[in-house]
Design a protein around this motif. Structure first.
Motif, PDB file in Angstrom:
ATOM      1  N   ARG A   1      -2.041   1.580   6.009  1.00  0.00           N
ATOM      2  CA  ARG A   1      -2.232   2.720   6.748  1.00  0.00           C
ATOM      3  C   ARG A   1      -1.512   4.153   6.152  1.00  0.00           C
ATOM      4  O   ARG A   1      -1.719   4.885   6.566  1.00  0.00           O
ATOM      5  CB  ARG A   1      -1.697   2.489   8.256  1.00  0.00           C
ATOM      6  CG  ARG A   1      -2.469   1.508   9.203  1.00  0.00           C
ATOM      7  CD  ARG A   1      -3.785   2.224   9.513  1.00  0.00           C
ATOM      8  NE  ARG A   1      -4.757   1.379  10.355  1.00  0.00           N
ATOM      9  CZ  ARG A   1      -5.866   1.807  10.840  1.00  0.00           C
ATOM     10  NH1 ARG A   1      -6.089   2.803  10.585  1.00  0.00           N
ATOM     11  NH2 ARG A   1      -6.685   0.823  11.759  1.00  0.00           N
ATOM     12  N   SER A   2      -0.736   3.645   5.248  1.00  0.00           N
ATOM     13  CA  SER A   2      -0.047   4.629   4.597  1.00  0.00           C
ATOM     14  C   SER A   2       0.504   4.261   3.141  1.00  0.00           C
ATOM     15  O   SER A   2       0.501   2.963   2.917  1.00  0.00           O
ATOM     16  CB  SER A   2       1.208   5.189   5.338  1.00  0.00           C
ATOM     17  OG  SER A   2       2.247   4.383   5.512  1.00  0.00           O
TER      18      SER A   2
ATOM     19  N   HIS B   1       2.546   2.896   0.422  1.00  0.00           N
ATOM     20  CA  HIS B   1       3.857   1.908   0.285  1.00  0.00           C
ATOM     21  C   HIS B   1       4.266   1.435  -1.141  1.00  0.00           C
ATOM     22  O   HIS B   1       3.179   1.458  -2.038  1.00  0.00           O
ATOM     23  CB  HIS B   1       3.631   0.627   1.049  1.00  0.00           C
ATOM     24  CG  HIS B   1       3.725   0.910   2.577  1.00  0.00           C
ATOM     25  ND1 HIS B   1       2.812   1.601   3.469  1.00  0.00           N
ATOM     26  CD2 HIS B   1       4.510   0.274   3.638  1.00  0.00           C
ATOM     27  CE1 HIS B   1       3.177   1.568   4.780  1.00  0.00           C
ATOM     28  NE2 HIS B   1       4.122   0.728   4.627  1.00  0.00           N
TER      29      HIS B   1
ATOM     30  N   ARG C   1      -5.035   3.749  -3.807  1.00  0.00           N
ATOM     31  CA  ARG C   1      -4.232   4.662  -2.892  1.00  0.00           C
ATOM     32  C   ARG C   1      -5.199   5.331  -1.742  1.00  0.00           C
ATOM     33  O   ARG C   1      -4.851   5.871  -0.835  1.00  0.00           O
ATOM     34  CB  ARG C   1      -3.533   5.598  -3.548  1.00  0.00           C
ATOM     35  CG  ARG C   1      -2.368   4.998  -4.386  1.00  0.00           C
ATOM     36  CD  ARG C   1      -1.767   6.111  -5.093  1.00  0.00           C
ATOM     37  NE  ARG C   1      -2.080   5.933  -6.432  1.00  0.00           N
ATOM     38  CZ  ARG C   1      -1.734   5.494  -7.360  1.00  0.00           C
ATOM     39  NH1 ARG C   1      -0.969   4.249  -7.464  1.00  0.00           N
ATOM     40  NH2 ARG C   1      -2.532   5.721  -8.774  1.00  0.00           N
TER      41      ARG C   1
ATOM     42  N   ARG D   1      -1.958   2.116  -0.430  1.00  0.00           N
ATOM     43  CA  ARG D   1      -2.281   1.751   0.518  1.00  0.00           C
ATOM     44  C   ARG D   1      -3.084   0.663   0.979  1.00  0.00           C
ATOM     45  O   ARG D   1      -2.841  -0.190   1.935  1.00  0.00           O
ATOM     46  CB  ARG D   1      -2.947   2.943   1.508  1.00  0.00           C
ATOM     47  CG  ARG D   1      -3.523   2.581   2.811  1.00  0.00           C
ATOM     48  CD  ARG D   1      -4.308   4.110   3.483  1.00  0.00           C
ATOM     49  NE  ARG D   1      -4.836   3.721   4.758  1.00  0.00           N
ATOM     50  CZ  ARG D   1      -5.467   4.413   5.305  1.00  0.00           C
ATOM     51  NH1 ARG D   1      -5.810   5.537   5.106  1.00  0.00           N
ATOM     52  NH2 ARG D   1      -6.218   3.968   6.547  1.00  0.00           N
TER      53      ARG D   1
ATOM     54  N   GLU E   1       8.165   2.030   2.514  1.00  0.00           N
ATOM     55  CA  GLU E   1       7.231   3.096   2.741  1.00  0.00           C
ATOM     56  C   GLU E   1       7.301   4.116   1.563  1.00  0.00           C
ATOM     57  O   GLU E   1       8.579   4.384   1.286  1.00  0.00           O
ATOM     58  CB  GLU E   1       7.211   4.025   4.145  1.00  0.00           C
ATOM     59  CG  GLU E   1       6.169   5.103   4.495  1.00  0.00           C
ATOM     60  CD  GLU E   1       6.096   5.365   5.730  1.00  0.00           C
ATOM     61  OE1 GLU E   1       5.228   6.323   5.856  1.00  0.00           O
ATOM     62  OE2 GLU E   1       6.971   4.993   6.526  1.00  0.00           O
TER      63      GLU E   1
ATOM     64  N   GLY F   1       5.468  10.562  -1.161  1.00  0.00           N
ATOM     65  CA  GLY F   1       3.911  11.160  -0.852  1.00  0.00           C
ATOM     66  C   GLY F   1       3.382  11.559  -2.337  1.00  0.00           C
ATOM     67  O   GLY F   1       2.154  11.964  -2.148  1.00  0.00           O
TER      68      GLY F   1
ATOM     69  N   ASP G   1      -0.069  13.811  -1.184  1.00  0.00           N
ATOM     70  CA  ASP G   1      -0.974  13.375   0.020  1.00  0.00           C
ATOM     71  C   ASP G   1      -1.284  14.443   0.988  1.00  0.00           C
ATOM     72  O   ASP G   1      -2.369  14.397   1.562  1.00  0.00           O
ATOM     73  CB  ASP G   1      -0.393  11.937   0.880  1.00  0.00           C
ATOM     74  CG  ASP G   1       1.117  12.172   1.329  1.00  0.00           C
ATOM     75  OD1 ASP G   1       1.510  13.322   0.793  1.00  0.00           O
ATOM     76  OD2 ASP G   1       1.682  11.308   1.665  1.00  0.00           O
TER      77      ASP G   1
ATOM     78  N   SER H   1       7.237  16.784   5.805  1.00  0.00           N
ATOM     79  CA  SER H   1       5.984  17.325   5.914  1.00  0.00           C
ATOM     80  C   SER H   1       5.742  18.747   6.382  1.00  0.00           C
ATOM     81  O   SER H   1       6.753  18.927   7.165  1.00  0.00           O
ATOM     82  CB  SER H   1       5.388  16.226   6.879  1.00  0.00           C
ATOM     83  OG  SER H   1       5.060  14.942   6.516  1.00  0.00           O
TER      84      SER H   1
END
Length: 861
Positions: A80-81, A83, A112, A150, A174, A178, A271, A362
């Protein structure tokens, strides 16, 4: 201090080793997919490592046999994101003995964005990973280099056509940077005193192409590599962190002569739009060899399509004294962007980088009056129309009100808790005085542990993220100190006295390495645990024993006849009983002592009537665990009584009782008499040979080998916890502590923890660390008990406090520690090569139970 703060902000592969959710269920079924499935019961969702909820066959199995190239069938996990993945675990399908499929080898692909897939290879270019050799053992593999992705695909590979099944887990954390790619010119080659030194980015996973400029060079684009692998270069670039790699491997480097512009340009893609505070670049500064940090960094920012015209420039302080490599922090001025282009200017002939990391939050960039998402910082891009900016003044007022409300509520809660704590402090004042007296005595003997407090406090502030258990294969010998040691006043001393292994010890200080335990004793890990029964697996958080055992049957209570109260256990009383008709009640494959005509001797554990819900759940959990243990040298759970209260579990009990009392009543047969045959006198029943004693130890080692194969820690291995049957049959039990006879073998702390300190390893006593290696230590003491016929308690010449003091000597390792002496009948090779090896200070150097079993068998030959 500044350097330490800088290092902690980067990704450290030794810390970033959390299970990402296949085992624990945090990864949802819809995020696990596969190219195919053999049946509904072997669908992708069943590909979770050691996870079986009872409705599947225990693994993912593809529809057809895996192809030799291993490129067609795959099990895919969506995290989902992004890592940072440092470790993978695989297992086959055993399905409680019904399956025997596993992947001997496999490959990994990752992505990714879900569209561009890359095949993983190690630092030497090898793509195939060695997998499982049986269907039940978990095999862990470190990923060198780590993966930033991901999506992950596991692709089984076979040398010949065979059915394969897989269960997997991913470990990491995680990827907060980014960063999704960087584009750089590939590194150059240096010739230093006839030695070829290569500074290329050897693990880059993007594309490469020759530039079309006059000065041709290789351009790397759309990938990540050594600048984000978490490995920082050494001061001397001719050496590498990674064993066996070529000189210069740790760094990506460029020559000023090969780049006429005088700077190296790097582009970093992220990202999404972020608000950047700083960039950290790990640079080499060995100026004696023509290498220096960059003279200036100039960074441009892009949020949409065009680069902004006003860059940020930074000149680091020139260091002409120290040649050590270091992180240089480049302030980015809270600029908002989705891409950054930086030009690093040469200050000498060479410029070498080993790591680049970004600190950011973010950001939301809107051209409407849509409310801003909560939690995102407010950032306005240069050149925006003020009429289109989000007015966040009301948001600030709202946040201020919420902070005030939270502060008031926190104050009320603190007052309430303080009143309760104050009352408890008054009630327990006398006990604390006694405890402080003991702590003071321990403090005198354990000054060497002063570093643990400072290390622990430093790390705990930086590793607050996780309900998961971390895995530390690189430094797994240490974890949070016990309360005894943490209370020592000497903790405030500096950690500089520790030597090279300090970082490992501090690293694991916040981790939990407790394992499922087999002992009845209320031994706690001294880590502020609310109850002493923890059922997590060492090395991997494996739920080996999830679900109930359908074969465990309810036994009629009226067929149990009380014989003797053995004592008090963790959950309640333990009784010795006779069970009428138990032989007819059991499974056919269960071999037990006794015959159908006479009642069977059993031990019955009961749950106390006033047990709370947690204790009741723990009792039922122990039933599930015990019902799965199937080994000839492990006491078996025979039946249960759970239809009404009190809850009971019925286990085997051997006719000759526990091994400690059995050996106490024997005498050692002289070596000259061991080979005699023929006539036997009446004294033979009270005599035992050395070979018989070793045979008993072999059986205990065999039982422990089985437990360790399940990553199961006993925590209270001793002769009192072994039962003896006919023909010297030995079975490991779990209720030695419950017998009042052995109360003296346990040391009580703070009125609630009981520790068999004379059998415990130094790290178990001082660090609260119970592992399979600490069980090996206890086996060495148990072997000593056997060969001395249990005539004396271990370390009988020492008081309990002196035993604890002796563990401090093991830690300091200055040759002052006291070992148990060699038993008179023990050969030198058994004592020196086996017994003493079980008591080695370094837990990693102790033999495994597999090795112990093999050595004992050899000594019998």
């Amino acid at each position: 201090m500044l350097l330490a703060a800088t290092v902690r902000s980067q990704v450290n592969p030794e810390i970033c080793r959390y299970p990402l959710g296949m085992t624990g269920g945090q990864i949802q079924d819809e995020d696990i997919s596969a190219s195919s499935q053999w049946s509904e019961s072997t669908a992708a969702k069943f590909g979770r490592l050691d996870f079986d909820n009872g409705d599947g066959d225990g693994a993912w199995c593809p529809d057809i046999m895996a192809e030799p190239d291993g490129l067609k069938e795959y099990l895919q996990v969506d995290l989902r994101s992004l890592h940072f993945i440092t470790l993978v675990g695989t297992q086959g399908r055993h399905a409680d003995g019904m399956g025997n499929e596993f992947a001997q080898r496999y490959r990994i692909k990752y992505s990714r964005d879900g569209s561009n897939w890359v095949g993983w290879h190690d630092r030497k270019g090898r793509q195939v990973i060695e997998g499982n050799r049986n269907a039940y053992d978990v095999v862990l593999k470190d990923l060198e280099p780590p993966i930033i992705a991901r999506f992950i695909r596991f692709m089984p590979v076979t040398d010949h056509s065979m059915f394969v099944c897989m269960r997997v887990e991913l470990y990491g954390c995680e990827w907060l940077d980014g960063l999704v790619s960087y584009s750089i010119p590939d590194g150059h080659q240096m010739i230093y005193r006839g030695l070829d030194v290569y500074f290329n980015d050897s693990v880059y996973d993007g594309a490469s192409a020759e530039s079309s400029s006059v000065h041709s060079f290789t351009k790397l684009t759309k990938g990540l590599g050594q600048l984000t692998d978490g490995t920082w270069g050494l001061d001397d670039f001719l050496h590498s962190h990674i064993y066996g790699m070529w000189p210069g491997y740790d760094y990506v480097g460029w020559s000023n002569k090969s780049i006429p512009k005088g700077y190296v340009e790097m582009t970093f893609e992220f990202d999404h739009v972020r608000n950047f505070t700083s960039m950290k670049v790990h640079c080499n500064n060995m100026f004696s060899r023509g290498v220096r940090m960059f003279r200036q960094a100039t960074c441009y920012f892009r949020s949409e399509s065009d680069w902004e015209s006003d860059p940020v420039s930074f000149r680091p302080t020139v260091d002409r004294v120290s040649q050590s490599a270091r992180f240089v922090t480049v302030p980015l001025g809270d600029r908002t962007a989705s891409a950054i282009k930086c030009r690093f200017h040469f200050s000498d002939l060479w410029m070498l980088f080993s790591e680049v990391a970004f600190q950011s939050g973010s950001a939301v960039y809107n051209t409407s009056l849509t409310p801003r998402k909560h939690g995102h910082p407010t950032n306005i891009l240069p050149g925006d129309d003020p009429t289109h900016k989000v007015d966040d003044s009301n948001t600030r007022i709202l946040i201020g009100c919420l902070v005030a409300i939270i502060a008031i509520l926190s104050a009320i809660i603190v007052i309430i808790l303080w009143r309760q704590v104050w009352q408890k402090m008054l009630e327990k004042a006398s006990r604390r005085l006694l405890d402080d007296e003991l702590t003071a005595r321990l403090a005198v003997q354990t000054q060497a542990f002063s570093f643990l407090h400072s290390s622990l406090s430093t790390e705990s502030s930086s590793t607050t993220n996780s309900t998961y258990e971390r895995i530390f294969p690189l430094c797994s010998d240490y974890q949070e100190p016990s309360r005894l040691i943490r209370k020592l006043p000497e903790f405030a001393q500096s950690t500089e006295q520790l030597g090279p292994s300090t970082s490992c010890r501090a690293l694991a200080a916040g981790g939990s390495d407790s394992a499922p335990h087999y002992a009845e004793a209320d031994i706690i890990s001294l880590q502020e645990s609310s109850d002493s029964s923890t059922y997590s697996i060492t090395a991997v958080n494996m739920n080996l024993f999830a679900g109930t055992d359908s074969s465990m049957r309810e036994f009629p209570r009226n067929k149990l006849t009380f014989k003797e109260k053995l004592g008090e256990g963790q959950f309640g009383e333990v009784h010795l009983c006779e069970a009428e008709g138990m032989q007819d009640f059991l499974e056919e494959d269960l071999s037990i002592e006794g015959n159908n005509e006479s009642p069977l001797l059993v031990a019955v554990k009961t749950l106390r009537e006033d047990a709370n819900k947690n204790a009741r759940n723990d009792f039922l959990k122990e039933i599930r665990i015990m019902s799965r243990l199937r080994d000839p040298n492990i006491v078996r759970l025979l039946a249960v009584c759970v239809d009404t209260d009190p809850l009971c579990m019925i286990t085997e009990y051997m006719e000759n009782g526990d091994l400690n009392q059995f050996l106490c009543n024997l005498r050692l047969k002289e070596a000259a008499d061991e080979d005699k045959t023929g006539q036997e006198d009446k004294q033979d029943k009270s005599m035992v040979s050395y070979s018989k004693l070793i045979g008993m130890a072999v059986q205990i080692a065999s039982g422990m080998k089985y437990l360790s194969s399940l990553n199961f820690v006993h925590r209270d291995l001793a002769t009192r916890n072994c039962l003896v049957g006919k023909n010297y049959t030995i079975k490991i039990a779990d209720f030695g502590m419950s017998r009042n006879l052995y109360r003296g073998d346990y040391y009580r702390i703070q009125g609630r923890a009981v520790l068999p300190i004379r059998w415990m390893s130094w790290e178990s006593i001082l660090l609260g660390k119970f592992t399979m290696a600490s069980d090996v230590w206890a086996f060495g003491v148990t072997l000593w008990e056997i060969l001395t016929l249990c005539k004396k308690q271990p370390y009988s010449q020492l008081s309990d406090e002196q035993v604890i003091e002796n563990t401090g000597e093991f830690f300091r390792d200055q040759g002052k520690q006291v070992y148990l002496p060699k038993p008179p009948c023990c050969p030198d090779r058994v004592y020196n090569d086996l017994m003493l090896s079980c008591w080695r200070r370094n837990a990693k150097q102790r033999p495994s139970f597999q090795e112990i079993h093999s050595r004992l068998m050899e000594s019998l030959a």
